[in-house]
Design a protein around this motif. Structure first.
Motif, PDB file in Angstrom:
ATOM      1  N   TYR A   1       4.594 -44.336  -2.887  1.00 19.58           N
ATOM      2  CA  TYR A   1       5.696 -44.463  -3.898  1.00 19.58           C
ATOM      3  C   TYR A   1       6.667 -44.320  -2.846  1.00 19.58           C
ATOM      4  CZ  TYR A   1       4.135 -43.761  -8.805  1.00 19.58           C
ATOM      5  OH  TYR A   1       3.644 -43.901  -9.850  1.00 19.58           O
ATOM      6  N   ASP A   2       7.942 -44.894  -3.392  1.00 17.24           N
ATOM      7  CA  ASP A   2       9.240 -44.942  -2.605  1.00 17.24           C
ATOM      8  C   ASP A   2       9.979 -43.773  -3.354  1.00 17.24           C
ATOM      9  OD1 ASP A   2       8.794 -46.964  -0.450  1.00 17.24           O
ATOM     10  OD2 ASP A   2       8.677 -48.256  -2.321  1.00 17.24           O
ATOM     11  N   GLU A   3       9.884 -43.693  -4.668  1.00 20.49           N
ATOM     12  CA  GLU A   3      10.587 -42.871  -5.245  1.00 20.49           C
ATOM     13  C   GLU A   3       9.789 -42.313  -6.530  1.00 20.49           C
ATOM     14  OE1 GLU A   3      14.360 -43.929  -8.010  1.00 20.49           O
ATOM     15  OE2 GLU A   3      14.384 -44.600  -6.092  1.00 20.49           O
ATOM     16  N   ILE A   4       9.909 -41.044  -7.017  1.00 22.63           N
ATOM     17  CA  ILE A   4       9.424 -40.481  -8.137  1.00 22.63           C
ATOM     18  C   ILE A   4      10.518 -40.660  -9.415  1.00 22.63           C
ATOM     19  CG2 ILE A   4       8.422 -38.375  -9.354  1.00 22.63           C
ATOM     20  CD1 ILE A   4       7.212 -37.778  -6.564  1.00 22.63           C
ATOM     21  N   THR A   5      10.104 -40.855 -10.379  1.00 23.38           N
ATOM     22  CA  THR A   5      10.915 -41.027 -11.815  1.00 23.38           C
ATOM     23  C   THR A   5      10.571 -39.970 -12.569  1.00 23.38           C
ATOM     24  OG1 THR A   5      10.424 -43.485 -11.526  1.00 23.38           O
ATOM     25  CG2 THR A   5      11.104 -42.598 -13.598  1.00 23.38           C
ATOM     26  N   HIS A   6      11.783 -39.128 -13.032  1.00 21.74           N
ATOM     27  CA  HIS A   6      11.970 -38.303 -13.849  1.00 21.74           C
ATOM     28  C   HIS A   6      11.668 -36.828 -12.986  1.00 21.74           C
ATOM     29  CE1 HIS A   6      12.342 -40.877 -17.245  1.00 21.74           C
ATOM     30  NE2 HIS A   6      11.107 -41.266 -17.142  1.00 21.74           N
ATOM     31  N   ILE A   7      12.579 -35.914 -13.167  1.00 24.67           N
ATOM     32  CA  ILE A   7      12.541 -34.603 -12.539  1.00 24.67           C
ATOM     33  C   ILE A   7      11.316 -33.858 -13.146  1.00 24.67           C
ATOM     34  CG2 ILE A   7      13.996 -33.176 -14.008  1.00 24.67           C
ATOM     35  CD1 ILE A   7      14.870 -31.724 -11.460  1.00 24.67           C
ATOM     36  N   ASN A   8      10.947 -34.047 -14.291  1.00 25.36           N
ATOM     37  CA  ASN A   8       9.744 -33.316 -14.840  1.00 25.36           C
ATOM     38  C   ASN A   8       8.571 -33.909 -14.417  1.00 25.36           C
ATOM     39  OD1 ASN A   8      10.618 -35.548 -16.482  1.00 25.36           O
ATOM     40  ND2 ASN A   8       8.865 -35.007 -17.800  1.00 25.36           N
ATOM     41  N   GLN A   9       8.383 -35.182 -14.020  1.00 22.19           N
ATOM     42  CA  GLN A   9       7.258 -35.759 -13.459  1.00 22.19           C
ATOM     43  C   GLN A   9       7.266 -35.027 -12.067  1.00 22.19           C
ATOM     44  OE1 GLN A   9       5.094 -38.340 -14.679  1.00 22.19           O
ATOM     45  NE2 GLN A   9       6.003 -37.930 -16.604  1.00 22.19           N
TER      46      GLN A   9
ATOM     47  N   ARG B   1      10.263 -35.677   2.509  1.00 22.85           N
ATOM     48  CA  ARG B   1      10.855 -35.709   3.534  1.00 22.85           C
ATOM     49  C   ARG B   1      10.269 -36.983   4.460  1.00 22.85           C
ATOM     50  NH1 ARG B   1      10.707 -31.119   5.200  1.00 22.85           N
ATOM     51  NH2 ARG B   1      12.764 -30.113   4.044  1.00 22.85           N
ATOM     52  N   GLN B   2       8.877 -36.797   4.774  1.00 23.55           N
ATOM     53  CA  GLN B   2       8.282 -37.301   5.648  1.00 23.55           C
ATOM     54  C   GLN B   2       8.346 -38.842   5.400  1.00 23.55           C
ATOM     55  OE1 GLN B   2       4.394 -35.767   6.350  1.00 23.55           O
ATOM     56  NE2 GLN B   2       5.223 -33.805   7.168  1.00 23.55           N
ATOM     57  N   HIS B   3       8.165 -39.031   4.101  1.00 26.60           N
ATOM     58  CA  HIS B   3       8.103 -40.520   3.434  1.00 26.60           C
ATOM     59  C   HIS B   3       9.434 -41.132   3.184  1.00 26.60           C
ATOM     60  CE1 HIS B   3       3.461 -40.754   3.888  1.00 26.60           C
ATOM     61  NE2 HIS B   3       3.644 -39.447   3.625  1.00 26.60           N
ATOM     62  N   ASP B   4      10.619 -40.382   3.061  1.00 25.68           N
ATOM     63  CA  ASP B   4      11.748 -40.846   2.630  1.00 25.68           C
ATOM     64  C   ASP B   4      11.636 -41.174   1.100  1.00 25.68           C
ATOM     65  OD1 ASP B   4      14.373 -41.418   2.852  1.00 25.68           O
ATOM     66  OD2 ASP B   4      14.153 -43.286   3.422  1.00 25.68           O
ATOM     67  N   VAL B   5      11.114 -40.351   0.297  1.00 22.22           N
ATOM     68  CA  VAL B   5      10.837 -40.468  -0.881  1.00 22.22           C
ATOM     69  C   VAL B   5      11.777 -39.666  -1.730  1.00 22.22           C
ATOM     70  CG1 VAL B   5       9.408 -39.977  -3.070  1.00 22.22           C
ATOM     71  CG2 VAL B   5       8.208 -40.798  -0.776  1.00 22.22           C
TER      72      VAL B   5
END
Length: 654
Positions: free
Chosen positions: A411-419, A462-466
């Motif tokens: 993943y490059d980004e996680i969608t939604h703070i609750n997720q 941080r390590q994966h720049d996510v």
């Protein structure tokens, strides 16, 4: 007396997601309504008693709303007195004859009742609790040799609804009326016309909105100079001294230049010009375009949609045929389960899922978005293929997986703070394909953000720049909305909205059996803000998105960024330049510079000092097209917030 039963099917993206059964015994109608789409949906039982004119005298509605919140609504008429109680309000009126009541929580079957009443009264009717319904005949439509009439019904919801009626004004279908996801309700026996009905709804919507765009779009064939404004510079994060901005057609041609002959001049009256805002979590439709532009949002990142609809819509936004932002699309890939959302592509095998990635790559999508029901074992090959083809990979955390695993799998980004937070709250066997992905947030009040489970995830990010697509505003609305109250997140705009939408927002969305249950949500929401503050302090990129389509929630999302301790100027940079850079568009947008696209906003006040001033939008320019929000809002039956700036056209009479 003969008992009559009518059945309707609710369809989304070609699949049945709900049913309506209406059983009439004389003047009494019992309605059963249930929808299950993406693990959520209303489930209601209604009893309606009509008078001889088809006006409901008594109406009881019990069940649960979209996210499982309790519904108990009652209308009663006796001795010339009509009383009602709903989640939003209660009231009582006396009248010589019954007045049509518009229910706060009801099924699409109610649209047939409303239509018959409005048509019987001459196509316009004052209603309870307030407001007026209007019906306009649009055209006749042939369905297998049967002629049905298409109408537009306005005054019920935030948006007009297209309704098809057959003989004796029998309800045949309800088409749309939702900002983001189009579900249609169609009479049993007509469901094989789904594709035709969707195309009809799309055509009626496009025709209507194209007419609106002709009225609210201002195109100039000479240079336009906006004088007496301060410009937000995202690099210094400050406002300039008062100056001017000039644009010609789709490009900014001058910043700080003097007036030249032949220019159209707009008086900025000391306001602030900044690059257009971004909504990094949108689900665009033809309707959302007007709302976004009126709110100063000139670019959205679409996070999953009906693919055919979106690919047809984007050229209309880009050409200016319809009002709308520039849209950067994400390709939804969902897993197959009883809880699947009916959007994007739902593959049955990994090979089909990989083909879906390639389908999106071939059509120029920016990224793929993985959803709740996806098999976690498929995530790594999907992200690998996406990256190979130059796409990013983002998404929800699939059920029974963790954010840590999704980060490690690409993943490059996680969608939604609750997720993200659910990964720190749930047990391995808990199923987030259900409303648990919201209701479990009531546990967040006890979460220790300094604990090893949380900090391990943060270190992986941080390590994966996510980064994180926050959508905190929608969690605030769902967790903190309460029946009969206007929450702080809605207070700045709600009294400007149509009465039906005002009532809809005054509700408890979450299921709760006691005051203690509700208090748990109230006590837990601040932990979401603390999480944002912690992530920002750790250097994790946060992207402001809404999962909404009104534009107003973009403003609230930015206010929440400030509420967690971020400087307003930093937030404005994120919402303009940083988002453009993240989407690969910083060379053409995101700042006010000569040669860049004319995508910018004029607001009253100084949002670098008071982020709330971002709501005071007076003018929006997108690709050189000028829109005045006051004109757009009048078209939408919304009371305008700000007046347009003065415009001087050379040679025009003063």
């Amino acid at each position: 007396m003969t008992v009559i039963q009518e059945r309707f099917i609710v369809v989304s993206n070609g699949e049945t997601v709900g049913r309506i059964t209406a059983t009439s015994d004389g003047p009494v109608i019992d309605v059963d309504y249930a929808v299950d789409n993406n693990g959520r949906g209303a489930k209601l039982r209604e009893r309606i008693r009509l008078d001889g004119q088809g006006i409901p005298l008594d109406w009881s509605i019990d069940g649960t709303s979209l996210m499982g919140g309790s519904v108990h609504e009652v209308l009663s008429t006796e001795n010339g007195k009509t009383q009602w109680t709903s989640q939003a309000d209660q009231g009582c009126v006396e009248a010589d004859s019954p007045r049509l009541y518009v229910a706060n929580d009801t099924s699409p079957y109610a649209s047939g009742i409303y239509m018959r009443a409005v048509l019987a009264s001459g196509r316009s009717l004052e209603v309870l609790p307030s407001g007026r319904l209007r019906a306009e005949h649009l055209r006749q439509v042939d369905l297998d040799g049967a002629t049905v009439d298409a109408y537009v019904l306005s005054g019920v919801k935030l948006l007009p609804e297209f309704v098809l009626l057959g003989g004796e004004h029998r309800l045949i279908a309800c088409l749309g009326g939702d900002l983001m996801i189009s579900e249609i309700a169609v009479r049993e026996g007509y469901e094989h016309h789904y594709a035709t009905l969707v195309a009809l709804g799309s055509a009626l919507t496009t025709e209507h909105l194209a007419r609106v765009q002709q009225r609210v779009r201002h195109r100039f064939d000479v240079p336009v100079r906006i004088r007496d404004v301060r410009v937000f510079d995202p690099f210094t994060k400050r406002l300039t001294e008062r100056m001017s901005v000039t644009f010609f057609r789709g490009k900014i041609t001058g910043v700080g230049h003097a007036a030249h002959p032949g220019q159209i001049e707009i008086d900025g009256q000391g306001g602030t010009v900044l690059a257009g805002l971004h909504d990094m979590h949108a689900h665009n439709s033809a309707w959302t375009g007007l709302f976004y532009l009126a709110a100063g949002v000139t670019t959205t990142r679409d996070m999953g949609n009906d693919n055919d609809m979106l690919l047809e819509l984007l050229p209309r936004f880009d050409s200016g045929e319809l009002a709308g932002p520039t849209v950067v699309p994400s390709g939804m890939i969902e897993g197959r389960s009883p809880f699947s959302v009916r959007l994007g592509i739902i593959p049955d095998t990994l090979d089909e899922a990989l083909d879906a990635v390639r389908w999106y790559a071939d059509r120029g999508y920016h990224q793929i978005k993985i959803y709740n029901s996806m098999n976690p074992d498929w995530v790594k090959p999907l992200t690998t293929e996406a990256h190979r083809l130059g796409l990013r990979a983002v998404g929800h955390v699939p059920a029974f997986a963790t954010p840590d695993r999704m980060i490690e799998d690409g993943y490059d980004e996680i969608t939604h703070i609750n997720q993200l937070i659910l990964g720190w709250l749930l047990e391995p066997d808990e199923d987030t394909r259900t409303p648990l992905r919201l209701t479990a947030m009531a546990r967040a009040k006890d979460l220790d953000l300094s604990g090893p489970r949380v900090q391990h995830t943060v270190e992986l990010m941080r390590q994966h720049d996510v980064g994180l697509d926050t959508t905190t505003v929608i969690l605030e609305r769902l967790m903190c909305g309460r029946a009969g109250q206007v929450h702080a997140s809605e207070a700045a705009y709600l009294d400007h909205m149509p009465i039906g939408y005002q009532r809809y927002r005054k509700r408890t969305f979450v299921p709760a059996k006691s005051a203690e249950d509700l208090a748990a949500y109230d006590d837990s929401f601040p932990k979401l803000l603390h999480t944002m503050a912690m992530l920002h302090a750790e250097g994790i990129p946060l992207w402001p998105g809404t999962d909404d389509g009104t534009g107003f929630t973009v403003h609230r999302e930015l206010e929440l960024y400030v509420a967690v301790g971020m400087d307003p100027a930093d937030v404005l940079r994120i919402a303009t330049y940083d988002c453009a850079e993240h989407l690969g568009r910083a060379d053409v947008s995101g700042s006010i510079e000569r040669g860049k696209r004319a995508d910018f906003v004029l607001v009253d006040g100084d949002p670098t000092q008071n982020i709330n001033d971002i709501r005071k939008v007076r003018m929006v320019v997108k690709g050189g097209d000028v829109h005045f929000p006051a004109e757009i809002y009048r078209e939408l039956d919304i009371e305008p917030f700000e007046l347009p700036p003065p415009v001087t056209i050379p040679g025009a009479d003063s």
